[in-house]
Design a protein around this motif. Structure first.
Motif, short mmCIF file in Angstrom:
data_model
loop_
_atom_site.label_atom_id
_atom_site.label_comp_id
_atom_site.label_asym_id
_atom_site.label_seq_id
_atom_site.Cartn_x
_atom_site.Cartn_y
_atom_site.Cartn_z
N CYS A 10 0.76 -1.33 -0.21
CA CYS A 10 -0.06 -0.04 -0.13
C CYS A 10 0.89 1.27 -0.01
O CYS A 10 1.85 1.04 0.49
CB CYS A 10 -0.93 0.07 1.29
SG CYS A 10 -2.06 1.22 1.26
N MET A 12 -1.15 4.28 0.51
CA MET A 12 -2.05 5.45 0.56
C MET A 12 -1.67 6.21 1.85
O MET A 12 -2.27 7.08 2.12
CB MET A 12 -3.76 4.69 0.86
CG MET A 12 -4.20 4.16 -0.38
SD MET A 12 -4.47 5.32 -1.52
CE MET A 12 -5.91 6.16 -0.86
N CYS A 13 -0.54 5.77 2.65
CA CYS A 13 0.18 6.43 3.64
C CYS A 13 1.52 5.84 3.63
O CYS A 13 1.81 5.15 2.76
CB CYS A 13 -0.59 6.57 4.93
SG CYS A 13 -0.19 5.24 6.02
N CYS A 15 3.07 3.91 5.69
CA CYS A 15 2.99 2.81 6.55
C CYS A 15 3.46 1.30 5.85
O CYS A 15 4.15 0.45 6.61
CB CYS A 15 2.07 2.45 7.36
SG CYS A 15 1.56 3.67 8.72
N ARG A 16 3.23 1.41 4.62
CA ARG A 16 3.81 0.45 3.70
C ARG A 16 3.05 -1.11 4.12
O ARG A 16 3.92 -1.93 4.40
CB ARG A 16 5.07 0.34 3.71
CG ARG A 16 5.75 1.52 3.12
CD ARG A 16 7.09 1.68 3.39
NE ARG A 16 7.25 2.48 4.78
CZ ARG A 16 8.34 3.05 5.12
NH1 ARG A 16 9.41 3.07 4.38
NH2 ARG A 16 8.23 3.53 6.22
N CYS A 17 1.74 -0.96 4.47
CA CYS A 17 1.27 -2.29 4.73
C CYS A 17 1.09 -3.29 3.45
O CYS A 17 0.84 -2.62 2.40
CB CYS A 17 -0.45 -2.14 5.14
SG CYS A 17 -0.58 -1.08 6.60
N ILE A 44 -6.45 -3.46 7.27
CA ILE A 44 -6.49 -2.33 6.35
C ILE A 44 -7.30 -1.34 6.80
O ILE A 44 -8.07 -1.46 7.82
CB ILE A 44 -7.12 -2.72 4.90
CG1 ILE A 44 -6.82 -1.82 3.87
CG2 ILE A 44 -8.42 -3.25 5.03
CD1 ILE A 44 -6.34 -2.39 2.69
N CYS A 45 -6.99 0.07 6.51
CA CYS A 45 -7.57 1.09 7.04
C CYS A 45 -8.39 1.61 6.07
O CYS A 45 -8.42 1.08 4.83
CB CYS A 45 -6.50 2.24 7.59
SG CYS A 45 -5.80 3.16 6.52
N LYS A 47 -8.16 4.51 4.46
CA LYS A 47 -7.29 5.07 3.22
C LYS A 47 -6.98 3.89 2.37
O LYS A 47 -7.30 3.99 1.15
CB LYS A 47 -5.99 5.74 3.95
CG LYS A 47 -6.16 6.87 4.86
CD LYS A 47 -4.89 7.49 5.17
CE LYS A 47 -3.95 6.41 5.87
NZ LYS A 47 -4.13 6.78 7.56
N GLY A 48 -6.55 2.65 3.11
CA GLY A 48 -5.77 1.68 2.07
C GLY A 48 -7.19 1.05 1.36
O GLY A 48 -6.73 0.64 0.33
N SER A 178 0.72 3.82 11.27
CA SER A 178 -0.68 3.89 11.45
C SER A 178 -1.15 2.31 11.93
O SER A 178 -1.47 2.26 13.01
CB SER A 178 -1.27 4.36 10.22
OG SER A 178 -2.71 4.48 10.34
N ASN A 179 -1.45 1.54 10.86
CA ASN A 179 -1.97 0.21 11.50
C ASN A 179 -1.00 -0.61 12.19
O ASN A 179 -1.56 -1.04 13.11
CB ASN A 179 -2.26 -0.53 9.98
CG ASN A 179 -3.59 -0.26 9.02
OD1 ASN A 179 -4.13 0.44 10.00
ND2 ASN A 179 -3.72 -0.76 8.06
S1 SF4 Z 1 -1.84 2.53 7.28
FE1 SF4 Z 1 -3.56 2.31 5.66
S2 SF4 Z 1 -3.07 3.56 4.32
FE2 SF4 Z 1 -1.32 3.34 5.45
S3 SF4 Z 1 -0.19 1.83 4.37
FE3 SF4 Z 1 -1.50 0.73 5.78
S4 SF4 Z 1 -3.25 0.31 4.78
FE4 SF4 Z 1 -2.23 1.73 3.62
#
Ligand code: SF4
Length: 928
Positions: A10, A12-13, A15-17, A44-45, A47-48, A178-179
């Motif tokens: 990801c 979308m921020c 954090c690279r999930c 997943i958030c 945003k993701g 974040s996550n």
């Molecule tokens: S915290 Fe959300 S937006 Fe950020 S990388 Fe993880 S899933 Fe994507």
């Protein structure tokens, strides 16, 4: 209908999930978290999950564009051109600059994750004018921590919540880590851990804290120093840890007026250096009652007292000096500054100290320290901290962050279970070895820069200045104005280039940074500068190249627009050379692979750089026969090595010809496939004996040297006392031979380069009449959006389509303001009209809003009267770039002081300042 699931990472921020992208007939249908991924384990958030709306956004730029001949900058009038024309135009222009004066080309980038490549490009081009967004984000967090403990938060390290019992978050945004952080906090709280949030605003993490401690913005240093004073006064510091692993026991020369006053005492003849390896600095040994080299067998240093060396030199342990320093910072003193009652400060200090002391963890892990002592267990003092931009984005942030790092060290929590843990490639040396060149002679036509554009100065000799002490970089980084500006000062580039101070640029290339809007302070003025011409009628910044995936506010000012891809359409690496995804237990890196082809004519910026570097024949991108060395970006990632045959490249997994090696090995032609088949992530778990105490862990250091994570294997002693800062101070006082600051800056450097942390009010506060502007004003990113990218995302816009200024009802009523009233917010630099919203979740002296939701009319192809443009607003219009941190140059975003008044009933119910609407650029709206 064919269904398919592809894994990638990801963006979308930051954090690279790990994500799974579900496709039907080649079209993305939805995105969910990848349960197999170590970062997010399937979580997943919002945003993701909304990435699909980034991919199909009507604001996508899909064709290269040139400003229409005769059109004004800022009007957003463009005509499409081909990539061939765009590359020809750039090649011609950049080749000429490189052949004459490479510093006239500047490359600055936003929140990208490819600084190892962008930095390499700039260095090979030969320009010093390169940096990413760190200077206006959180450079204080990086520099303050790394100059103290050799590591920092975020990608570089973090709280070990698996074993912590007490967790203190101070000045944290909701989006950093974040996550992973949310997952860890959830488990931490279920295990009975206690979470304390020190923050002016109670949102996000603070909203689920067991205790919210409201604090006035910019006063964190006062709070932390008072806690430290109390910890020392009550004897709650970890004496053994401080004595062995910090420089608290190291003797400091206290001879008034001596050339080496304030430097560390050394054995006779030992040179001044940043490392105490082999030990040449001195302890005063408790057993023999004399000075001995540090870590001498059987020795144990006094932390308090004053002594005389054999030659009569008076010395004191650094810890004694720290204790003397913080004595003035009583909880009662801090109460008046922070707004936190003295009793609360005392209680929190005691809680931290007692939990650290009485709830110790012993893990049965044997390890050997740098001095050869064998330990049968790893000890942990389970108090963890997490801090971010709330501490950093102040003009006093460097010393606040130093104060935090010192408090964490006194509690004995560095790289220990339940405390702070490093992530590879950290810990680094203090300071890290990377350096910039040191003078203008380093910039030569058609020649790479002989050093990095960004480095870690350890002394005035490492500054990047001319013989008169004047800056070489356009942003004045690494000059006497901002000596430790280790991330550069992107926020100064446009203003300096406009003024021609220190010189004018020819071409400014901006990647993924919205400098004409939410990424600039004093936005109206910056937009004017971008559009301003000199007496000869030429734009003061002659050529502006903007590379972005979207039609942001910034693209309107471009002469050339290059359409980037989204993260779902390209290859990408999150590399150990750059910003990896390492875990506490070992290095990890990750990749993105395209799940769909690029939209329209979009091209990844990585490919743009490889193409330009090949056309310009930059040496690292050119084969021995003069032809291009790399076919494209994926090929570059596979075959690039830091030095010929080094075996170190951008990716550490599946190296060696058949993918049989890790960390180091020959290029593997199938490396991308192997990452793709393994959830796009490589994780190298260290043996348990290498996982802790890495600053001083002999086994880890030897391994890290073998795989070239570290250049040297010497221990990284924690700098409670910073000799680096003292070197600059001595120079400023005219007591150190060599480079001297310009006269006008001597007092400033002597004041702020204090080897011990101290509190001073932020510079903007010092320059503001408190009675006129009684409120602090800050921003934060909402959990549902990441910068300007997401505030145009069709799904996420439904969560926030405009913002309010959140005001404590007591402060609002005092100003005659009712809930939802239109108000004016004024600083001494500018004013904004917006709507007020009452909130009890903010300390009464602070107002705040969400960042980057307000938009210029027409930007991001939103309707000109969209809520974002009509009701949304930025605080940026009221912020000056004048007051950066004098140590690092960090932008003081959060130092803003304002007053609020009710707008007149006859005034329009829309935000102010207002801007002309820009038209949609050709090629946008492809998905509308
Ligand atoms: S915290 Fe959300 S937006 Fe950020 S990388 Fe993880 S899933 Fe994507």
């Amino acid at each position: 209908m064919s269904s398919e699931v592809k894994t990638t990472t990801c963006y979308m921020c930051a954090c690279r999930c790990g994500i799974r992208v579900h496709l039907e007939d080649g079209k993305v249908r939805y995105i969910d978290g990848n349960p197999e991924h170590p970062i997010n384990k399937g979580v997943i958030c919002a945003k993701g999950a909304s990435g699909i709306m980034k991919l199909v956004s009507p604001a996508r730029l899909t064709r290269p564009l040139r400003r229409r001949p005769g059109a004004e900058r800022g009007a957003g009038e463009f005509e499409p051109i081909s990539w061939g024309e765009a590359f020809d135009m750039l090649e011609q222009r950049l080749a000429k600059i490189r052949a004459t004066d490479p510093k006239k080309f500047a490359l600055f980038t936003g929140r990208d994750q490819m600084q190892a490549l962008t930095g390499l490009f700039a260095r090979q081009f030969g320009t010093p004018n390169y940096a990413a967004h760190g200077g206006f984000c959180s450079v204080n967090m990086a520099a303050g921590m790394i100059y103290t403990i050799g590591g920092s938060f975020w990608e570089f390290g973090g709280p070990d919540l698996e074993r912590a019992r007490l967790f203190v978050m101070i000045g944290t945004a909701e989006d950093h880590h974040s996550n992973p952080l949310k997952i860890a906090i959830s488990a931490f709280k279920r295990r009975g851990g206690r979470l304390i949030a020190v923050n002016p605003v109670r949102t996000g993490y603070a909203a689920i804290a067991d205790e919210w401690v409201p604090i006035r913005p910019g006063t964190d240093g006062a709070f932390l120093l008072a806690v430290t004073a109390e910890i020392i006064a009550q004897g709650l510091y970890d004496r053994d840890f401080v004595a062995r692993y910090t420089n608290g026991g190291h003797l400091v020369v206290c001879q008034p007026g001596a050339a080496n006053e304030g430097l560390l005492a050394r054995t006779p003849g030992a040179p001044e250096s940043d490392t105490d390896w082999p030990p040449v600095q001195l302890w005063w040994d408790r057993h023999s009652n004399r000075a001995v080299p540090t870590h001498s067998e059987g020795a144990d240093p006094y932390l308090f007292g004053e002594y005389r060396l054999e030659d009569g030199t008076p010395v004191k342990p650094a810890f004694q000096l720290l204790a003397e320093r913080v004595k003035r910072y009583t909880p009662e003193w801090a109460e008046g500054i922070t707004g936190i009652p003295a009793a609360t400060i005392r209680r929190l200090a005691h809680e931290m100290g007692v939990v650290a002391r009485d709830q110790k963890i012993e893990l049965p892990i044997a390890w050997t320290d740098s001095w050869g002592a064998e330990h049968q267990t790893v000890t942990g003092n389970p108090v963890a901290f997490h801090a971010m931009r709330g501490l950093a984005a102040h003009s006093n942030g460097f010393h606040s962050v130093r104060a935090l790092a010192i408090l964490m060290s006194l509690l004995g929590t560095i790289d220990r279970p339940g405390g702070f843990r490093h992530r590879a490639p950290f810990p680094r040396a203090i300071p890290p070895a990377a350096k910039t060149p040191t003078g203008p002679e380093a910039i030569r036509p058609d020649t790479p820069l002989p050093g990095l554009a960004l480095g870690w100065p350890a002394a005035p000799e490492h500054l990047f200045v001319d013989a008169d002490g004047k800056p070489v970089r356009i942003d004045k980084g690494f000059s006497w104005e901002y000596p430790l500006s280790v991330h550069g000062l992107m926020h100064n580039v446009i203003g300096n280039a406009w003024r021609g101070d220190p010189y004018r640029l020819d071409t400014l290339m901006i990647f993924m940074a919205n400098m004409a809007w939410n990424s600039s302070m004093n936005t109206v003025e910056v937009r004017r500068m971008l559009n301003d011409r000199d007496a000869g009628g030429e734009y003061r910044i002659p050529f502006l190249v903007v590379c972005d995936a979207f039609q942001s506010e910034m693209t309107a000012f471009a002469d050339l627009v290059l359409p980037d891809t989204t993260y779902l359409e390209r290859h990408d690496v999150m590399s150990l050379l750059d910003r990896p995804i390492s875990e506490f237990d070992g290095p990890a890196d990750a990749v993105r692979v395209p799940v769909v082809p690029p939209t329209g004519e979009c091209k990844p910026f990585q490919e743009v750089l490889i193409e330009l570097a090949s056309r310009l024949k930059l040496p690292a991108f050119t084969a021995a026969d003069g032809g291009r060395k790399y076919r494209d970006y994926p090929d570059f990632i596979l075959r690039y090595e830091t030095e010929p045959g080094s075996g170190i490249g951008f990716l550490s997994g599946w190296r060696g010809r058949g993918g049989e090696k890790s960390m180091r090995g020959e290029p593997n032609p199938r490396q991308w496939e192997m990452y793709a088949a393994n959830n796009c992530v490589y994780h190298h778990r260290l043996p348990p004996s290498y996982q802790y105490m890495r600053n001083w862990n002999r086994g880890y250091m030897e391994w890290a040297q073998r795989v070239r994570i570290r250049r040297y294997g010497d221990p990284v002693i924690i700098h409670l006392y910073s000799e680096v800062l003292q070197r600059f101070r001595l120079a400023a006082q005219g007591r150190r031979a060599g480079r001297q600051p310009p006269e006008a800056l001597r007092a400033r450097v002597a004041t702020y380069f204090d080897p011990l942390p101290f509190y001073y009010a932020p510079l903007e506060v010092q320059a503001t009449a408190a009675g006129n502007y009684p409120l602090a004003a800050i921003t934060q990113r909402p959990m549902a959006m990441y910068h300007a990218w997401d505030s145009q995302n069709a799904w996420l816009r439904q969560i926030h389509a405009h913002n309010y200024l959140f005001v404590n009802p007591a402060a609002a009523r005092a100003a005659g303001i009712a809930d939802d009233d239109w108000i004016w917010v004024e600083s001494q630099w500018g004013k904004v009209r917006c709507m007020a919203r009452f909130s009890e979740a903010v300390e009464p002296g602070t107002v705040w809003t969400w960042n980057a939701i307000g938009k210029a009319p027409g930007a991001w192809t939103l309707a000109a009267d969209a809520n974002e443009a009509r009701l949304g607003f930025l605080l940026n219009h009221m912020i000056t770039e004048e007051f950066s941190d004098p140590v690092t140059g960090q932008a003081g975003w959060y130092d803003l002081r304002v007053r609020i008044t009710r707008a007149g009933d006859d005034e329009p119910k829309r935000t102010w300042p207002e801007f002309e609407a820009v038209p949609a650029a050709p090629g946008t709206g492809a998905f509308a």
